[in-house]
Design an enzyme around this catalytic site. Structure first.
Site, PDB file in Angstrom:
ATOM      1  N   ALA A 122       0.819  -1.218   0.000  1.00  0.00           N
ATOM      2  CA  ALA A 122       0.000   0.000   0.000  1.00  0.00           C
ATOM      3  C   ALA A 122       0.851   1.265   0.000  1.00  0.00           C
ATOM      4  O   ALA A 122       2.084   1.227   0.041  1.00  0.00           O
ATOM      5  CB  ALA A 122      -0.933  -0.028   1.206  1.00  0.00           C
ATOM      6  N   HIS A 123       0.154   2.401  -0.029  1.00  0.00           N
ATOM      7  CA  HIS A 123       0.811   3.702  -0.149  1.00  0.00           C
ATOM      8  C   HIS A 123       1.776   3.973   0.995  1.00  0.00           C
ATOM      9  O   HIS A 123       1.534   3.635   2.142  1.00  0.00           O
ATOM     10  CB  HIS A 123      -0.249   4.822  -0.205  1.00  0.00           C
ATOM     11  CG  HIS A 123      -1.112   4.901   1.024  1.00  0.00           C
ATOM     12  ND1 HIS A 123      -2.250   4.153   1.191  1.00  0.00           N
ATOM     13  CD2 HIS A 123      -0.988   5.634   2.152  1.00  0.00           C
ATOM     14  CE1 HIS A 123      -2.798   4.433   2.351  1.00  0.00           C
ATOM     15  NE2 HIS A 123      -2.048   5.319   2.960  1.00  0.00           N
ATOM     16  N   ASN A 124       2.911   4.554   0.621  1.00  0.00           N
ATOM     17  CA  ASN A 124       3.943   5.020   1.552  1.00  0.00           C
ATOM     18  C   ASN A 124       4.631   3.925   2.348  1.00  0.00           C
ATOM     19  O   ASN A 124       5.296   4.188   3.348  1.00  0.00           O
ATOM     20  CB  ASN A 124       3.396   6.081   2.509  1.00  0.00           C
ATOM     21  CG  ASN A 124       3.082   7.385   1.797  1.00  0.00           C
ATOM     22  OD1 ASN A 124       1.926   7.704   1.584  1.00  0.00           O
ATOM     23  ND2 ASN A 124       4.114   8.124   1.410  1.00  0.00           N
TER      24      ASN A 124
END
Length: 329
Positions: free
Chosen positions: A243-245
């Site tokens: 997922a993001h980051n």
């Protein structure tokens, strides 16, 4: 068809040869399925008993396993049978799919894109504005590379893969079929009136290091503000969600159907078992292992092995399982 003598094979894997055979080796196969012109390997003692009934004329065997070759058969003992077999698999690997032309006429390549020397672009590919592709890159048919992405030398991208805008991809990477790089992260918040969901834009990108391999149908989402990062040498199996980051250190391994929620950090050499789930904003420190099917809710210390749902120290979890089994008796 390739055909190698025992001596030629041992030149490649550099082991200790026991026994003799009149057969040459034309391929590799599992111990139960191999024929007299095929080699097999035994890297675990539990398979040693199968050698007596195998038709293979050659077995690559860990040098810690005591085994006799038998009549008209050969054993080559090596330190690590898996690594030795990997060398032979490279030798016997069939050729890659054929490109009639380096750049297929049906590929759509923006005039501002730069394609490095020796790179190949297959049928139906799209290469967007200001994309930079290094030397010796292979884009198989129907790959999409969006604007301002850079791809390092000798990276291979298989069909159906989509790499979104501003992604930074290293050299010698392999992306298998239908990989998604740089899609929006999954971010929503309830609206002020409580009657809907507000989408949180993700304006960052994805940065992937060198020699990273990502399996089919896996997804790496772009960062909300900055970058989702995969360090050099990471190996990602099929159907994995990052997922993001998230930030992955060097040489991390994630097995199939495992997933990282947003802003997870993995240190170097972390191993995530199949179907394991990691909670957002969690840190798993270098050298730690997460068992298959586990749910990690808290940070994991360096070198520690955790398993279970919720995940805890492996020894403690095994004690709990033993205690539960005793309760059912």
């Amino acid at each position: 068809m390739k055909s190698l003598t025992i001596q030629e094979i041992n030149t490649i894997i550099n082991g200790a040869v026991l026994g003799e055979t009149v057969h040459t080796i034309t391929g590799l196969e599992q111990i139960k399925k191999a024929n007299s012109n095929q080699a097999t390997f035994i890297g675990n003692r539990k398979y040693a008993a199968m050698w007596a009934d195998s038709k293979a004329s050659l077995a690559i065997v860990n040098d810690t396993i005591d085994l006799e070759p038998g009549n008209n058969r050969v054993i080559i003992k090596v330190k690590n049978a898996d690594l030795a077999m990997a060398k032979l698999l490279e030798v016997f690997a069939p050729p890659a799919p054929y490109f009639e032309t380096d750049i297929h006429p049906t590929a759509s390549i923006d005039a501002s894109a730069a394609i490095g020397e020796g790179s190949r672009v297959g049928a139906g590919c799209y290469v967007g504005k200001d994309v930079v592709i290094g030397k010796g890159v292979i884009l198989y048919p129907n790959v999409t590379i969006f604007d301002e992405t850079t791809i390092g030398d000798h990276t291979t991208v298989w069909s159906g893969t989509v790499i979104r805008e501003r992604s930074v991809i290293g050299s010698h990477c392999i992306f298998h079929i239908n990989v998604s790089i740089g899609a929006d992260g999954f971010g929503y918040r309830p609206s002020d009136d409580g009657r809907g969901l507000i989408k949180i834009p993700h304006i960052g990108n994805v940065v992937i290091g060198n020699q990273v391999e990502i399996g089919a149908n896996s997804c790496v989402d772009r960062g909300k503000f900055s970058s989702t990062i995969l360090g050099d040498g990471c190996k990602i199996d099929n159907l994995v969600q990052i997922a993001h980051n998230c930030i992955l250190g060097r040489s991390c391994i994630m097995a199939g159907s495992s997933g990282l929620a947003g802003s997870v950090t993995l240190g170097d050499g972390v191993m995530i078992g199949g179907s394991a789930s990691i909670k957002d904003h969690t840190t798993i420190h270098s050298g730690a292992t997460v068992g298959a099917g586990s749910g990690v809710m808290n940070d994991v210390a360096a070198g520690k092995t955790v398993l279970g749902y919720p995940a805890t120290d492996s020894r403690e979890m095994l004690k709990q399982w033993v205690a539960l089994r005793k309760l059912t008796r």
